[in-house]
Design an enzyme around this catalytic site. Sequence first.
Site, PDB file in Angstrom:
ATOM      1  N   HIS A  62       0.835  -1.208   0.000  1.00 45.88           N
ATOM      2  CA  HIS A  62       0.000   0.000   0.000  1.00 45.88           C
ATOM      3  C   HIS A  62       0.866   1.254   0.000  1.00 45.88           C
ATOM      4  O   HIS A  62       1.164   1.811   1.052  1.00 45.88           O
ATOM      5  CB  HIS A  62      -0.909  -0.033   1.235  1.00 45.88           C
ATOM      6  CG  HIS A  62      -2.097   0.842   1.136  1.00 45.88           C
ATOM      7  ND1 HIS A  62      -3.362   0.453   1.478  1.00 45.88           N
ATOM      8  CD2 HIS A  62      -2.223   2.131   0.713  1.00 45.88           C
ATOM      9  CE1 HIS A  62      -4.216   1.445   1.283  1.00 45.88           C
ATOM     10  NE2 HIS A  62      -3.543   2.483   0.825  1.00 45.88           N
ATOM     11  N   HIS A  64       1.487   5.059  -1.901  1.00 45.20           N
ATOM     12  CA  HIS A  64       1.022   6.090  -2.827  1.00 45.20           C
ATOM     13  C   HIS A  64       2.242   6.785  -3.429  1.00 45.20           C
ATOM     14  O   HIS A  64       2.877   7.605  -2.777  1.00 45.20           O
ATOM     15  CB  HIS A  64       0.116   7.094  -2.110  1.00 45.20           C
ATOM     16  CG  HIS A  64      -1.156   6.477  -1.610  1.00 45.20           C
ATOM     17  ND1 HIS A  64      -2.235   6.231  -2.430  1.00 45.20           N
ATOM     18  CD2 HIS A  64      -1.509   6.016  -0.387  1.00 45.20           C
ATOM     19  CE1 HIS A  64      -3.209   5.658  -1.722  1.00 45.20           C
ATOM     20  NE2 HIS A  64      -2.783   5.514  -0.478  1.00 45.20           N
ATOM     21  N   LEU A  65       2.559   6.409  -4.658  1.00 46.06           N
ATOM     22  CA  LEU A  65       3.727   7.015  -5.322  1.00 46.06           C
ATOM     23  C   LEU A  65       3.355   8.315  -6.030  1.00 46.06           C
ATOM     24  O   LEU A  65       4.226   9.065  -6.444  1.00 46.06           O
ATOM     25  CB  LEU A  65       4.346   6.026  -6.316  1.00 46.06           C
ATOM     26  CG  LEU A  65       5.033   4.808  -5.696  1.00 46.06           C
ATOM     27  CD1 LEU A  65       5.569   3.881  -6.793  1.00 46.06           C
ATOM     28  CD2 LEU A  65       6.162   5.221  -4.764  1.00 46.06           C
ATOM     29  N   ARG A  66       2.057   8.560  -6.187  1.00 42.57           N
ATOM     30  CA  ARG A  66       1.532   9.852  -6.668  1.00 42.57           C
ATOM     31  C   ARG A  66       1.808  10.150  -8.135  1.00 42.57           C
ATOM     32  O   ARG A  66       1.454  11.231  -8.607  1.00 42.57           O
ATOM     33  CB  ARG A  66       2.068  11.030  -5.826  1.00 42.57           C
ATOM     34  CG  ARG A  66       1.848  10.923  -4.325  1.00 42.57           C
ATOM     35  CD  ARG A  66       0.394  10.937  -3.968  1.00 42.57           C
ATOM     36  NE  ARG A  66       0.184  11.164  -2.535  1.00 42.57           N
ATOM     37  CZ  ARG A  66      -0.909  10.771  -1.875  1.00 42.57           C
ATOM     38  NH1 ARG A  66      -1.888  10.160  -2.539  1.00 42.57           N
ATOM     39  NH2 ARG A  66      -1.037  11.005  -0.606  1.00 42.57           N
ATOM     40  N   HIS A 181     -10.824  -0.012   0.708  1.00 37.79           N
ATOM     41  CA  HIS A 181     -10.671   0.979   1.772  1.00 37.79           C
ATOM     42  C   HIS A 181     -12.020   0.995   2.477  1.00 37.79           C
ATOM     43  O   HIS A 181     -12.980   1.538   1.947  1.00 37.79           O
ATOM     44  CB  HIS A 181     -10.335   2.324   1.108  1.00 37.79           C
ATOM     45  CG  HIS A 181     -10.449   3.528   1.996  1.00 37.79           C
ATOM     46  ND1 HIS A 181      -9.412   4.404   2.183  1.00 37.79           N
ATOM     47  CD2 HIS A 181     -11.482   4.021   2.722  1.00 37.79           C
ATOM     48  CE1 HIS A 181      -9.797   5.386   2.981  1.00 37.79           C
ATOM     49  NE2 HIS A 181     -11.048   5.182   3.317  1.00 37.79           N
ATOM     50  N   ASN A 289      -6.427   8.823   7.143  1.00 41.97           N
ATOM     51  CA  ASN A 289      -7.669   8.083   6.964  1.00 41.97           C
ATOM     52  C   ASN A 289      -7.356   6.639   6.576  1.00 41.97           C
ATOM     53  O   ASN A 289      -6.744   6.427   5.540  1.00 41.97           O
ATOM     54  CB  ASN A 289      -8.531   8.738   5.875  1.00 41.97           C
ATOM     55  CG  ASN A 289      -9.938   8.167   5.849  1.00 41.97           C
ATOM     56  OD1 ASN A 289     -10.349   7.486   6.777  1.00 41.97           O
ATOM     57  ND2 ASN A 289     -10.671   8.434   4.786  1.00 41.97           N
ATOM     58  N   ASP A 316       0.633   2.373   3.856  1.00 36.90           N
ATOM     59  CA  ASP A 316      -0.269   3.444   3.403  1.00 36.90           C
ATOM     60  C   ASP A 316       0.514   4.766   3.310  1.00 36.90           C
ATOM     61  O   ASP A 316       0.017   5.831   3.693  1.00 36.90           O
ATOM     62  CB  ASP A 316      -1.485   3.596   4.315  1.00 36.90           C
ATOM     63  CG  ASP A 316      -2.574   4.483   3.691  1.00 36.90           C
ATOM     64  OD1 ASP A 316      -2.452   4.846   2.496  1.00 36.90           O
ATOM     65  OD2 ASP A 316      -3.537   4.819   4.397  1.00 36.90           O
ATOM     66  N   HIS A 320       2.395  14.228   1.198  1.00 44.82           N
ATOM     67  CA  HIS A 320       1.711  15.454   0.789  1.00 44.82           C
ATOM     68  C   HIS A 320       2.687  16.624   0.813  1.00 44.82           C
ATOM     69  O   HIS A 320       3.707  16.580   1.508  1.00 44.82           O
ATOM     70  CB  HIS A 320       0.538  15.761   1.724  1.00 44.82           C
ATOM     71  CG  HIS A 320      -0.597  14.805   1.578  1.00 44.82           C
ATOM     72  ND1 HIS A 320      -1.397  14.767   0.454  1.00 44.82           N
ATOM     73  CD2 HIS A 320      -1.066  13.839   2.405  1.00 44.82           C
ATOM     74  CE1 HIS A 320      -2.310  13.822   0.607  1.00 44.82           C
ATOM     75  NE2 HIS A 320      -2.125  13.236   1.780  1.00 44.82           N
TER      76      HIS A 320
END
Lengths: 444, 345
Positions: A62, A64-66, A181, A289, A316, A320
């Site tokens: 999980h 997030h490489l964006r 999710h 979240n 996760d 940001h």
Amino acid sequence: MTERIVILGGGIFGPATGKSELLGVLLEDGRISAVAKDIVVDGAREIDAKGLIVAPGFVDLHTHLREPGLEYKEDIASGTRAAARGGFTTVCAMPNTEPAMDNASIVEHVRREADARAAVRVLPIGAVSKGRKGTDLAEMGDLAAAGCVAFSDDGAPVYDATLMRRALEYANGLGLAIIDHCEDPSLAHDAVMHEGWVSTRLGLRGAPSAAEGAAVARDIALAEATGAHVHIAHVSTRGAIEAIRAGKARGVRVTAEVTPHHLTLTDELVAFGAHGGWDLMYDTNAKVNPPLRSADDVEACVAGLADGTIDCIATDHAPHAVIEKLCEFDDAAFGISGLETAFGLCMRLVHEQKISLETLIERLTIGPVRALGLDRFAPGIGTLDVGAPADFVLLDPDAEWVVDAASFASKGKNTPIDGVALKGAVVATYVGGVRVDRAEVLVG
Amino acid sequence: MTTETRADVVPAPFAAPSTDDGGWQRRHLLDLDDFTVEELDLVMRTTDTMKEVLSREVPRVPALRGTTIFTLFYENSTRTRSSFELAGKILGADVINISASGSSVSKGESLVDTVKTLQAVGADVLIMRHNRSGGPYLAARTGQCSVVNAGDGTHAHPTQALLDLYTMRGALGDVRGRKVVIVGDLLHSRVARSNAWALTTMGAEVVVCAPPTLVPARLGEALEGHLPRVRVETDLDKAVVDADVVMALRIQNERMQGGYVPGVREYSRLYQVNGERVARAKPGALVMHPGPMNEGVEISHEVAHGLQSRVEEQVTNGVAVRMAVLWLLTRNSTKAAKAAAKGAL
């Protein structure tokens, strides 16, 4: 010419075999060719692992490489460098990119970029629905053919129960899992943290634990009805864990992951920050979240991880930009930049004797591989078996260090534990026998 | 010509609280959750002094001359803003009002940038109302100026609670052992939260009353001081028995529409502070409301304007309390500034 590397003197840990002993490992051409006592090979480069633990590289289901579209938060190069620093040699890239990874061409783009710039292996996860909008199924067959290892609309739940049912059935035909999710948005709407005394104290909208429990119960019912495999992302509540435990006992094909932060941190961090004191912080870096929950939920997560109800640890990792956290709590983005602190944070559980080091490493390596059957895509990962790729980490379980967000390889400096001392460090990370956590090689 | 010092321009009555300040060290007023009895007493005593100033023929003292106050309101407000503005002006401060809608804030300027900008132009005190809980805390961490929370989201409204406490003390003497009933939308009320902290700290028995859907999670439980020690009673008829004070809170239309309660009719039937219910309280019990009132909904017209109502007095006391707060905060920062300057030499 064949390159040979021998790792000597470390405590070799092969969770696939459940053994922890002092052995040598021989690597040849990026693969493990022998694990035995007293390996002596002329002309081999030696890696001195005295006092360290040699373990398979961690696998994160999980991340997030964006990329594409949100490179101001993270990109494949920075995100996988962060992974390497954190001991992860394989990461599964979540599809909530811009545009979403909901078609083969975007998956191919990500794989191409990863081949060119990634420090570790990247396995893409495709979207469940077109545009992650939760209305129409994405072209899962194309996504699977392009190399997706699972499907998820992560960031959002698959709200519509019929869509979820169809997705499970369709993905099952492709031999892949749906990662959900789990959050009932009609219960959790507009919430910015966990509902409990802290949300009352702070006057912030809270999401009840039942918002997760209800969604998990639905997914288990659908998995049971369809015979398909559902993987519950980032479990955070006692109720959800009990539902998963009961589902597994009935033979439902349900697997689950938990994040390092849900195993170790509570909602009190939102109020007071990680450094104690009673001044209210409204710490936006603790906004995530699912939200950080109560101490009781944390205890349930640890117990679930220990007894195998929860199959694996997943970060996760949600990086940001500064401006998305340097604002009012309600307006801040959800997410923690977690790859680089995962091992150190989880080691708290080992040092507090809540889980064994063996269990921790298992849940970071073969646990996630088995949960999604990733050895079908990258044979041997998560193990130190002969023939497996030489993806491994050198760990020092007792090394003390202080989290310094500014020095993260990730573009996301958003961690609620900046400045916190951790015990347990990743010393070096190798992918295919090449050190990837920094440019230079450990020993010549 | 001699140089005027602050002590020279401050009228005599101001000297009294300053010699016995209970070790007041606060630069900001964000909430009352960590206030001590001594600090609350100090604010009350200082408010007495300010009431005296207000009673003068020309109610002006130059105590805050040279101090620049900005009010920064992200939400509309009539009484709170005008009361702060007047408090500052009576004390001789320069008061500049900024509305979020009429400034660069509306163009998307961040709170942090706004605070830095106001500080750069010379703000000593920033009085902030924000629709987001915790907004003033972010402002307080950002700048060097004093921050006064004039209401943040559904979190806190400390000056309202201070003026409520002052109003109660004026009528009851001491609130210790007195029963105060707060009824209304507890989930979304910043007034109820701050009042609960201040009143319980001062030893009052606080009973809070609302439909179960409007009671925030875990309120009423003993949680090692993490929440104010109040008792929750969902039946208003029971809650008001023998009360010394009955305080009604505003119920907003959006709560009616948000499904928290079935509607105005049932809400007013079950939770309106009316004559019949006030009669169950102690004789002469005080009726209070932070305003603005929905007369006929959470409070009946007769009770709102009856002999036991203290609603207008609350508003009047608001000016004196805010004068006291501004004085205490700025006096402290001046002292701190002097000490720092000495240290630098």
